[in-house]
Structure formats: C-alpha cells, structure tokens
Design a protein around this motif. Structure first.
Motif, mmCIF file in Angstrom:
data_model
loop_
_atom_site.group_PDB
_atom_site.id
_atom_site.type_symbol
_atom_site.label_atom_id
_atom_site.label_comp_id
_atom_site.label_asym_id
_atom_site.label_seq_id
_atom_site.Cartn_x
_atom_site.Cartn_y
_atom_site.Cartn_z
ATOM 1 N N SER A 43 12.145 -29.576 27.900
ATOM 2 C CA SER A 43 11.709 -29.428 26.509
ATOM 3 C C SER A 43 10.293 -28.883 26.483
ATOM 4 C CB SER A 43 11.785 -30.774 25.782
ATOM 5 O OG SER A 43 13.131 -31.075 25.492
ATOM 6 N N THR A 64 14.689 -29.009 24.107
ATOM 7 C CA THR A 64 14.285 -28.927 22.703
ATOM 8 C C THR A 64 12.867 -28.377 22.635
ATOM 9 O OG1 THR A 64 15.768 -30.616 21.888
ATOM 10 C CG2 THR A 64 13.664 -30.423 20.743
ATOM 11 N N VAL A 93 17.392 -28.473 20.389
ATOM 12 C CA VAL A 93 16.947 -28.375 18.997
ATOM 13 C C VAL A 93 15.781 -27.395 18.917
ATOM 14 C CG1 VAL A 93 15.838 -29.670 17.117
ATOM 15 C CG2 VAL A 93 17.738 -30.694 18.405
#
Length: 191
Positions: A43, A64, A93
């Motif tokens: 991430s 993400t 995301v």
C-alpha cells in the motif's frame, strides 16, 4: 511490520497504540500517522497525508493508495454508536487527492474521488465509486459497482466493466509508482 526507515514521516504512538506498517508499504515524507493505524503490504500513503487513529482504529488493506493531502480519521464510542466508528479500508482501494475519509468502511476495490468526503458509518461497496467532490453522508451505503455523486451524494448509475477495469489500472499504477518514489527518496539521500 516495521516503522524503521521512514524518512520525513511522523509516527506517533498514543494511548499505548503505535502505527503498524508493512515493510513493503510506501509512506511518503510529510505524512503523519498517529495511534492505532495498520497499513498492509504494497500500500502507499502519499505526500502530506494525515492518518489519525487516536480515538478508534484505522485499517488499510493491501495495494491500497491514499493520495496526497488526504485525511483519514475515526470516531470514539458515543451515544447510539457503542463501538465507535473505526475507518476500515480494504484491498486495492483508490483514495484520490485531498479526500476526507472519516469513520467509514471502503470495501475491496472501492474508489473515493478527488476531494470527496465519506462520513461516519457510511459504506462504499466493492468496485463502487464515490465521484470527485462528492459527500457521502453519515450512515449511507453504496452497493457494489455503484457510482454516487453530489453533495450530498446520491446514486447515479451502476458502473460498467470498463470503468471497473480502469480503476484497477489505477491501483497497479500507484503500486508501481510507489516503488519509483521510494527509490528517488533514497537516491536523494533522504533515508
């Protein structure tokens, strides 16, 4: 999980909780991470973001990205909300620049557009998109693959397959770009 070698990042324990950052995660200089924050593998948290988990927890999944200038926070227990409002963000995301993500849930592959706001106890379903500048008010639920826009945000339409694929291209781009930024920071001698 390690907090070592995070140049220019403020990592602040509070109330006996300290951020837990996967070794492969990229945290850009200028970020502030406070308290019960967990960040998963690959991430990225980009320049000048604030993740403040001083009254509940923040969990960010794998691959993400939280883009530049975004704020992620949560709320404590209160009347009508005995568990408080943690901020739970899934895998893959995209959170656009300058977003405000507060005490909500973003399911895997969700998307929050530039400058959008997601408020306490709201939910963004998997493969759903909260449009740029939108405000998802408290307790609203976006079902999977939906596009919501406006202030307050309202359902516009279901997302077609090409839009979903485009979001995943963005996820891959940020995962790769984070590696380039980490190398550039090291090359600049900021480590």
């Amino acid at each position: 999980m390690s907090n070592a070698n995070r140049p220019g990042v403020s990592i602040i324990p509070i109330h006996g909780k300290s951020p837990k950052i996967h070794d492969s995660a990229f945290i850009a200089p200028g970020c502030v991470l406070v308290g019960d924050v967990e960040i998963g593998a690959d991430s990225s948290v980009w320049y000048n973001c604030v993740l403040r988990a001083d009254v509940s927890r923040i969990v960010i999944g794998e691959r993400t990205n939280i883009q530049d200038g975004s704020v992620v926070h949560c709320d404590p227990e209160r009347p009508g909300s005995p568990g408080g409002s943690p901020c739970i963000i899934g895998d893959d995301v995209l959170v656009g620049h300058m977003a405000m993500v507060h005490g909500c849930t973003v399911e895997d592959r969700g998307f929050i557009g530039l400058g959008a706001i997601a408020m306490n106890d709201s939910r963004i379903g998997s493969d759903a998109m909260l449009a740029a500048g939108a405000m998802l008010t408290e307790g609203k639920v976006m079902e999977p693959r939906q596009l919501w826009a406006g202030r307050p945000a309202k359902f516009l339409r279901d997302l077609p397959d090409p839009a979903i694929a485009g979001m995943q291209v963005g996820v891959a781009h940020y995962a790769e770009n984070a590696k380039h930024h980490a190398a550039a920071i090291e090359e600049a001698g900021l480590t």
